[in-house]
Design an enzyme around this catalytic site. Structure first.
Site, PDB file in Angstrom:
ATOM      1  N   THR A 255      12.767  -7.061 -11.431  1.00 38.23           N
ATOM      2  CA  THR A 255      12.215  -8.384 -11.726  1.00 38.23           C
ATOM      3  C   THR A 255      11.004  -8.636 -10.839  1.00 38.23           C
ATOM      4  O   THR A 255      11.061  -8.456  -9.621  1.00 38.23           O
ATOM      5  CB  THR A 255      13.289  -9.469 -11.468  1.00 38.23           C
ATOM      6  OG1 THR A 255      14.410  -9.162 -12.302  1.00 38.23           O
ATOM      7  CG2 THR A 255      12.767 -10.857 -11.788  1.00 38.23           C
TER       8      THR A 255
ATOM      9  N   GLY B  10       0.807  -1.218   0.000  1.00 44.40           N
ATOM     10  CA  GLY B  10       0.000   0.000   0.000  1.00 44.40           C
ATOM     11  C   GLY B  10       0.841   1.270   0.000  1.00 44.40           C
ATOM     12  O   GLY B  10       0.547   2.222  -0.730  1.00 44.40           O
TER      13      GLY B  10
ATOM     14  N   GLY C  92      -1.606  -6.387  -0.084  1.00 43.46           N
ATOM     15  CA  GLY C  92      -1.918  -7.805   0.073  1.00 43.46           C
ATOM     16  C   GLY C  92      -2.051  -8.296   1.502  1.00 43.46           C
ATOM     17  O   GLY C  92      -2.852  -9.184   1.787  1.00 43.46           O
TER      18      GLY C  92
ATOM     19  N   CYS D  35       1.425   3.205  16.610  1.00 45.28           N
ATOM     20  CA  CYS D  35       1.581   3.350  18.054  1.00 45.28           C
ATOM     21  C   CYS D  35       2.657   2.407  18.556  1.00 45.28           C
ATOM     22  O   CYS D  35       2.614   1.219  18.298  1.00 45.28           O
ATOM     23  CB  CYS D  35       0.256   3.022  18.730  1.00 45.28           C
ATOM     24  SG  CYS D  35       0.360   2.757  20.474  1.00 45.28           S
TER      25      CYS D  35
HETATM   26  N1  PLP Z   1      -3.317   2.985   3.344  1.00 46.57           N
HETATM   27  C1  PLP Z   1      -4.123   2.580   4.350  1.00 46.57           C
HETATM   28  C2  PLP Z   1      -5.524   3.096   4.448  1.00 46.57           C
HETATM   29  C3  PLP Z   1      -3.658   1.656   5.298  1.00 46.57           C
HETATM   30  O1  PLP Z   1      -4.461   1.259   6.290  1.00 46.57           O
HETATM   31  C4  PLP Z   1      -2.315   1.174   5.174  1.00 46.57           C
HETATM   32  C5  PLP Z   1      -1.780   0.237   6.166  1.00 46.57           C
HETATM   33  O2  PLP Z   1      -2.322   0.024   7.217  1.00 46.57           O
HETATM   34  C6  PLP Z   1      -1.530   1.629   4.097  1.00 46.57           C
HETATM   35  C7  PLP Z   1      -2.063   2.539   3.213  1.00 46.57           C
HETATM   36  C8  PLP Z   1      -0.125   1.135   3.902  1.00 46.57           C
HETATM   37  O3  PLP Z   1      -0.140  -0.183   3.401  1.00 46.57           O
HETATM   38  P1  PLP Z   1       1.125  -1.145   3.556  1.00 46.57           P
HETATM   39  O4  PLP Z   1       1.139  -1.600   4.978  1.00 46.57           O
HETATM   40  O5  PLP Z   1       0.874  -2.256   2.598  1.00 46.57           O
HETATM   41  O6  PLP Z   1       2.324  -0.356   3.198  1.00 46.57           O
END
Ligand code: PLP
Length: 428
Positions: free
Chosen positions: A282, A86, A245, A370
């Protein structure tokens, strides 16, 4: 591992198993995902860019995973850019779209300086769709730091203005404020599909319509939504969408950015041009396979479970409010993620409460990044108008499978016992 003594064995057996209620942070990798990825770690380990048979096998698996993953998100296979999760996806969308604008501005400036009025760069920039954007990024006031910090980076390095769109007391985006700001022009608007801290499902479809009406592209953070509530990337007509994921049963460090072909975007990682040139390196074939299998499984489970999940969420809310009448639900009580219940407990800090609950085998979160001794108030709650003290009293319960009645009773009893142990006024 050393053998346990008899006392250790019996106390281990007597202790109730921990209740993990923090799936919004991360969850276990699905068995099916592990089994599906294994052959691509052990037997079919070729590089998907290689031309030999091993490479072709890996490439086929990668593209099959891409197609399945896309289908489960209402996307086309060509929309999918596999990433490390994310955070990377949010960074790529926000910085990538803004940098594409910087490139266009540079091309227009160079063309103007050279006195060329009719080069392709200059004529592309004559398209108001491509030039009208002032350097402004609109973000909802409740975005995850992966979004907020990416926008801040654009401010620090490229002078983009970051405009925060307020939310109401239940964390819904203020659509009128969004419309006002979108009409003043922006490079990009960032909205989240579901909030990680309070579970509110945001009016993303309306936000996209409003922004597109003003010619502003939209990035959607669907990290908490994908695999939990239906996601339809093309139906929504979003320009980019981030997915992670480890929120739906794939290993950590895997995710994707969905990108429409129409969206000008620059890569942040340069190299061999994999993933449409947007994410060189890759590809993690086994990871992509796991991502697709886990998402498919999560979507099937969602269809079967979401009513039961929401019912057990509501039962948990009732049980908590009965056990602790001073507690307040945060976020939208109805339009919220089905396995997400969040509260503030006046008179205690979320940090102290989660540590005490942890000792009682109940694993929850305060809804913010936290660490013990470094507790910040959850940004979403501050944006909703809570004071710092109130926001620091937040606790989030998140789960992906319906809770048993006995577990709900155990959570409510543990909560009450914790609040008594922490001498919270009004709880005896
Ligand atoms: N965006 C939101 C709304 C999230 O809740 C999170 C992670 O908790 C992220 C982005 C970041 O995702 P990742 O943990 O895969 O980097």
């Amino acid at each position: 591992m050393s053998r346990m003594s008899e006392t250790e064995t019996s106390s281990a057996t007597a202790a109730p198993t921990d209740l993990y209620l923090d799936t919004a942070a991360s969850e276990a990798v699905s068995r099916a995902a592990i089994e599906a990825m294994l052959p691509f770690l052990t037997e079919a380990y070729g590089n998907p860019s290689s031309v030999h048979a091993e490479g072709a096998t890996a490439a086929r698996a990668l593209e099959a995973a891409r197609a399945s993953f896309a289908a489960d998100l209402g996307a086309h296979p060509g929309d999918v850019v596999f990433t490390s999760g994310g955070t990377e996806s949010d960074n790529l969308a926000i910085k990538g779209v803004a940098l594409a604008q910087v490139r266009r501005e540079n091309a227009a400036r160079d063309a103007a300086a050279a006195g060329v009025g009719s080069t392709s760069a200059a004529s592309a920039c004559a398209n108001p769709e491509h030039t009208a954007h002032p350097r402004r990024i609109l973000i909802s006031a409740v975005e995850h730091p992966a979004v907020a910090e990416s926008a801040q980076w654009l401010h620090d390095f490229f002078g983009f203005d970051v405009v925060r769109i307020p939310v109401d007391a239940q964390a819904h985006l203020d659509l009128a404020a969004l419309e006002r700001e979108a009409q003043r022009g922006a490079s990009l608007a960032c909205v989240m599909m579901a909030n990680n801290e309070v579970g509110t499902v945001e009016p993303v479809a309306q936000a996209v319509r409003i922004c597109h009406g003003a010619g502003v592209p939209v990035h959607v953070d669907a990290v908490q939504a994908a695999g939990t509530i239906p996601v339809d990337f093309r139906g929504l007509d979003a320009d980019t969408m981030a997915v992670s994921g480890h929120k739906f049963g794939a290993p950590k460090g895997l995710g994707a950015l969905l990108v429409r072909g129409r969206t000008p975007i620059e890569p942040l990682i340069s190299g061999g041009g994999q993933e449409r040139g947007l994410r060189s390196g890759t590809q993690n074939v086994a990871g992509a396979v796991a991502l697709a299998v886990a998402l498919h499984e999560a979507c099937e489970t969602m269809e079967r479970n979401s009513t039961a999940l929401a019912a057990s969420r509501d039962a948990l809310v009732r049980a908590v409010l009965e056990a602790v009448p001073t507690a307040r639900v945060t976020g939208d009580p109805v339009h919220r993620l089905p396995g997400h219940a969040s509260f503030v407990f006046p008179g205690v800090t979320g940090e102290a409460l989660l540590v005490d609950l942890d000792a009682r085998g109940i694993e929850v979160s305060s809804g913010s990044a936290c660490a013990v001794g470094r507790h910040e108030a959850p940004g979403t709650l501050l944006a909703m108008g809570l004071s710092e003290v109130e926001a620091k009293a937040a606790i989030r319960f998140s789960f992906r499978a319906p809770l048993a009645d006995a577990d709900i009773r155990r959570i409510a009893a543990a909560l009450r016992a914790s609040l008594i142990a922490l001498h919270v006024p009004g709880i005896e």
